[in-house]
Design an enzyme around this catalytic site. Structure first.
Site, mmCIF file in Angstrom:
data_model
loop_
_atom_site.group_PDB
_atom_site.id
_atom_site.type_symbol
_atom_site.label_atom_id
_atom_site.label_comp_id
_atom_site.label_asym_id
_atom_site.label_seq_id
_atom_site.Cartn_x
_atom_site.Cartn_y
_atom_site.Cartn_z
ATOM 1 N N HIS A 94 -7.685 1.968 -9.192
ATOM 2 C CA HIS A 94 -7.977 1.544 -10.560
ATOM 3 C C HIS A 94 -7.446 2.570 -11.552
ATOM 4 O O HIS A 94 -7.592 3.773 -11.330
ATOM 5 C CB HIS A 94 -9.484 1.392 -10.769
ATOM 6 C CG HIS A 94 -10.123 0.358 -9.896
ATOM 7 N ND1 HIS A 94 -10.413 0.587 -8.559
ATOM 8 C CD2 HIS A 94 -10.512 -0.914 -10.157
ATOM 9 C CE1 HIS A 94 -10.963 -0.503 -8.040
ATOM 10 N NE2 HIS A 94 -11.034 -1.416 -8.980
ATOM 11 N N ASP A 115 -5.951 -1.541 -10.688
ATOM 12 C CA ASP A 115 -6.620 -2.653 -11.359
ATOM 13 C C ASP A 115 -7.296 -2.214 -12.656
ATOM 14 O O ASP A 115 -7.559 -1.030 -12.874
ATOM 15 C CB ASP A 115 -7.705 -3.240 -10.455
ATOM 16 C CG ASP A 115 -7.171 -3.980 -9.248
ATOM 17 O OD1 ASP A 115 -5.941 -3.947 -9.021
ATOM 18 O OD2 ASP A 115 -7.989 -4.577 -8.523
#
Length: 238
Positions: free
Chosen positions: A181, A36
């Site tokens: 992430h 992400d």
């Protein structure tokens, strides 16, 4: 049949029930790797290098405003066989928006990301995983499916590398969707999430892939996992 057509066929059979994708039911020894908040150099590039070394793939949930600023990095993700999905125009949580605003922003973000990537966008991960029933329906009206997760590497927290690996391995099993992430949302993304944890996300990816390999698992994207699996749906509202 193309991968995209196969995925659409799976979705048509399984999205009638209300629920976000929280895993994949599959007999293949794979975990779904997701990243992400990117793209963000040099961390996205380091993650790509680590994935390439292991022959692994992932789904990158991107912020479309960042993608428009870094089109070369989006195209690098696509060129290496990974999947691009939407995390939002920016990282503002959906809780403060009306359903109409959520649908409009999701449609705009999807169009922007598809324009940069030159590839279809089928999935969306709500920022912070925050989603109400009204937000869920607003996202679905934009023509994408919400995707959440079943495990995390804690890579947005200030903890140790060993702690991140241990967290990711805790739920290691076929069809797991792992939250990770390759970037960190900040003021330019409409939020203030504090200081960025200082570590090499590519090195973490390499450790995670090694840990999964010890358990007989490999990393793949959601699109590829669904070639021989079906989405596991769950009610995720927070």
């Amino acid at each position: 049949m193309s991968v995209g057509a196969a995925v659409h066929g799976v979705l048509r059979r399984h999205v009638r029930a209300m629920g976000s994708v929280v895993g994949v039911d599959t007999d293949q020894p794979v975990v779904v790797l997701t990243y992400d908040d990117g793209p963000e150099p040099p961390q996205t590039e380091r993650v790509l290098d680590a994935l390439a070394e292991r022959g692994a793939h992932a789904t990158f949930f991107m912020l479309s405003a960042r993608a428009r600023r870094l089109p070369w990095l989006v195209r690098a993700v696509i060129a290496e066989g990974h999947e691009v999905a939407l995390h939002g125009i920016d990282h503002r949580p959906l809780s403060g928006l009306t359903p109409e605003e959520i649908t409009r922003r999701t449609l705009d973000g999807k169009a922007q990301l598809e324009d940069v990537a030159g590839a279809p966008v089928r999935w969306m991960r709500p920022p912070y995983g925050r989603q109400s029933p009204r937000a869920y329906h607003a996202i679905r009206r934009a023509g994408v499916m919400p995707v959440l997760w079943g495990g995390t590497s804690l890579d947005s927290a200030d903890t140790t590398s060993d702690g991140r690996v241990a967290s990711a391995m805790r739920n290691a099993r076929p069809g797991l969707i792992l939250l990770g992430h390759d970037g960190r949302a900040g003021a330019e993304d409409g939020v203030d999430d504090g200081d960025i944890p200082a570590f090499d996300r590519g090195a973490l990816t390499a450790r995670l892939l090694a840990g999964f390999a010890e358990r007989g698992l490999s990393g793949t994207s959601l699109e590829r996992a669904l070639e021989r699996g079906r989405p596991r749906l769950g009610a995720w509202f927070a």
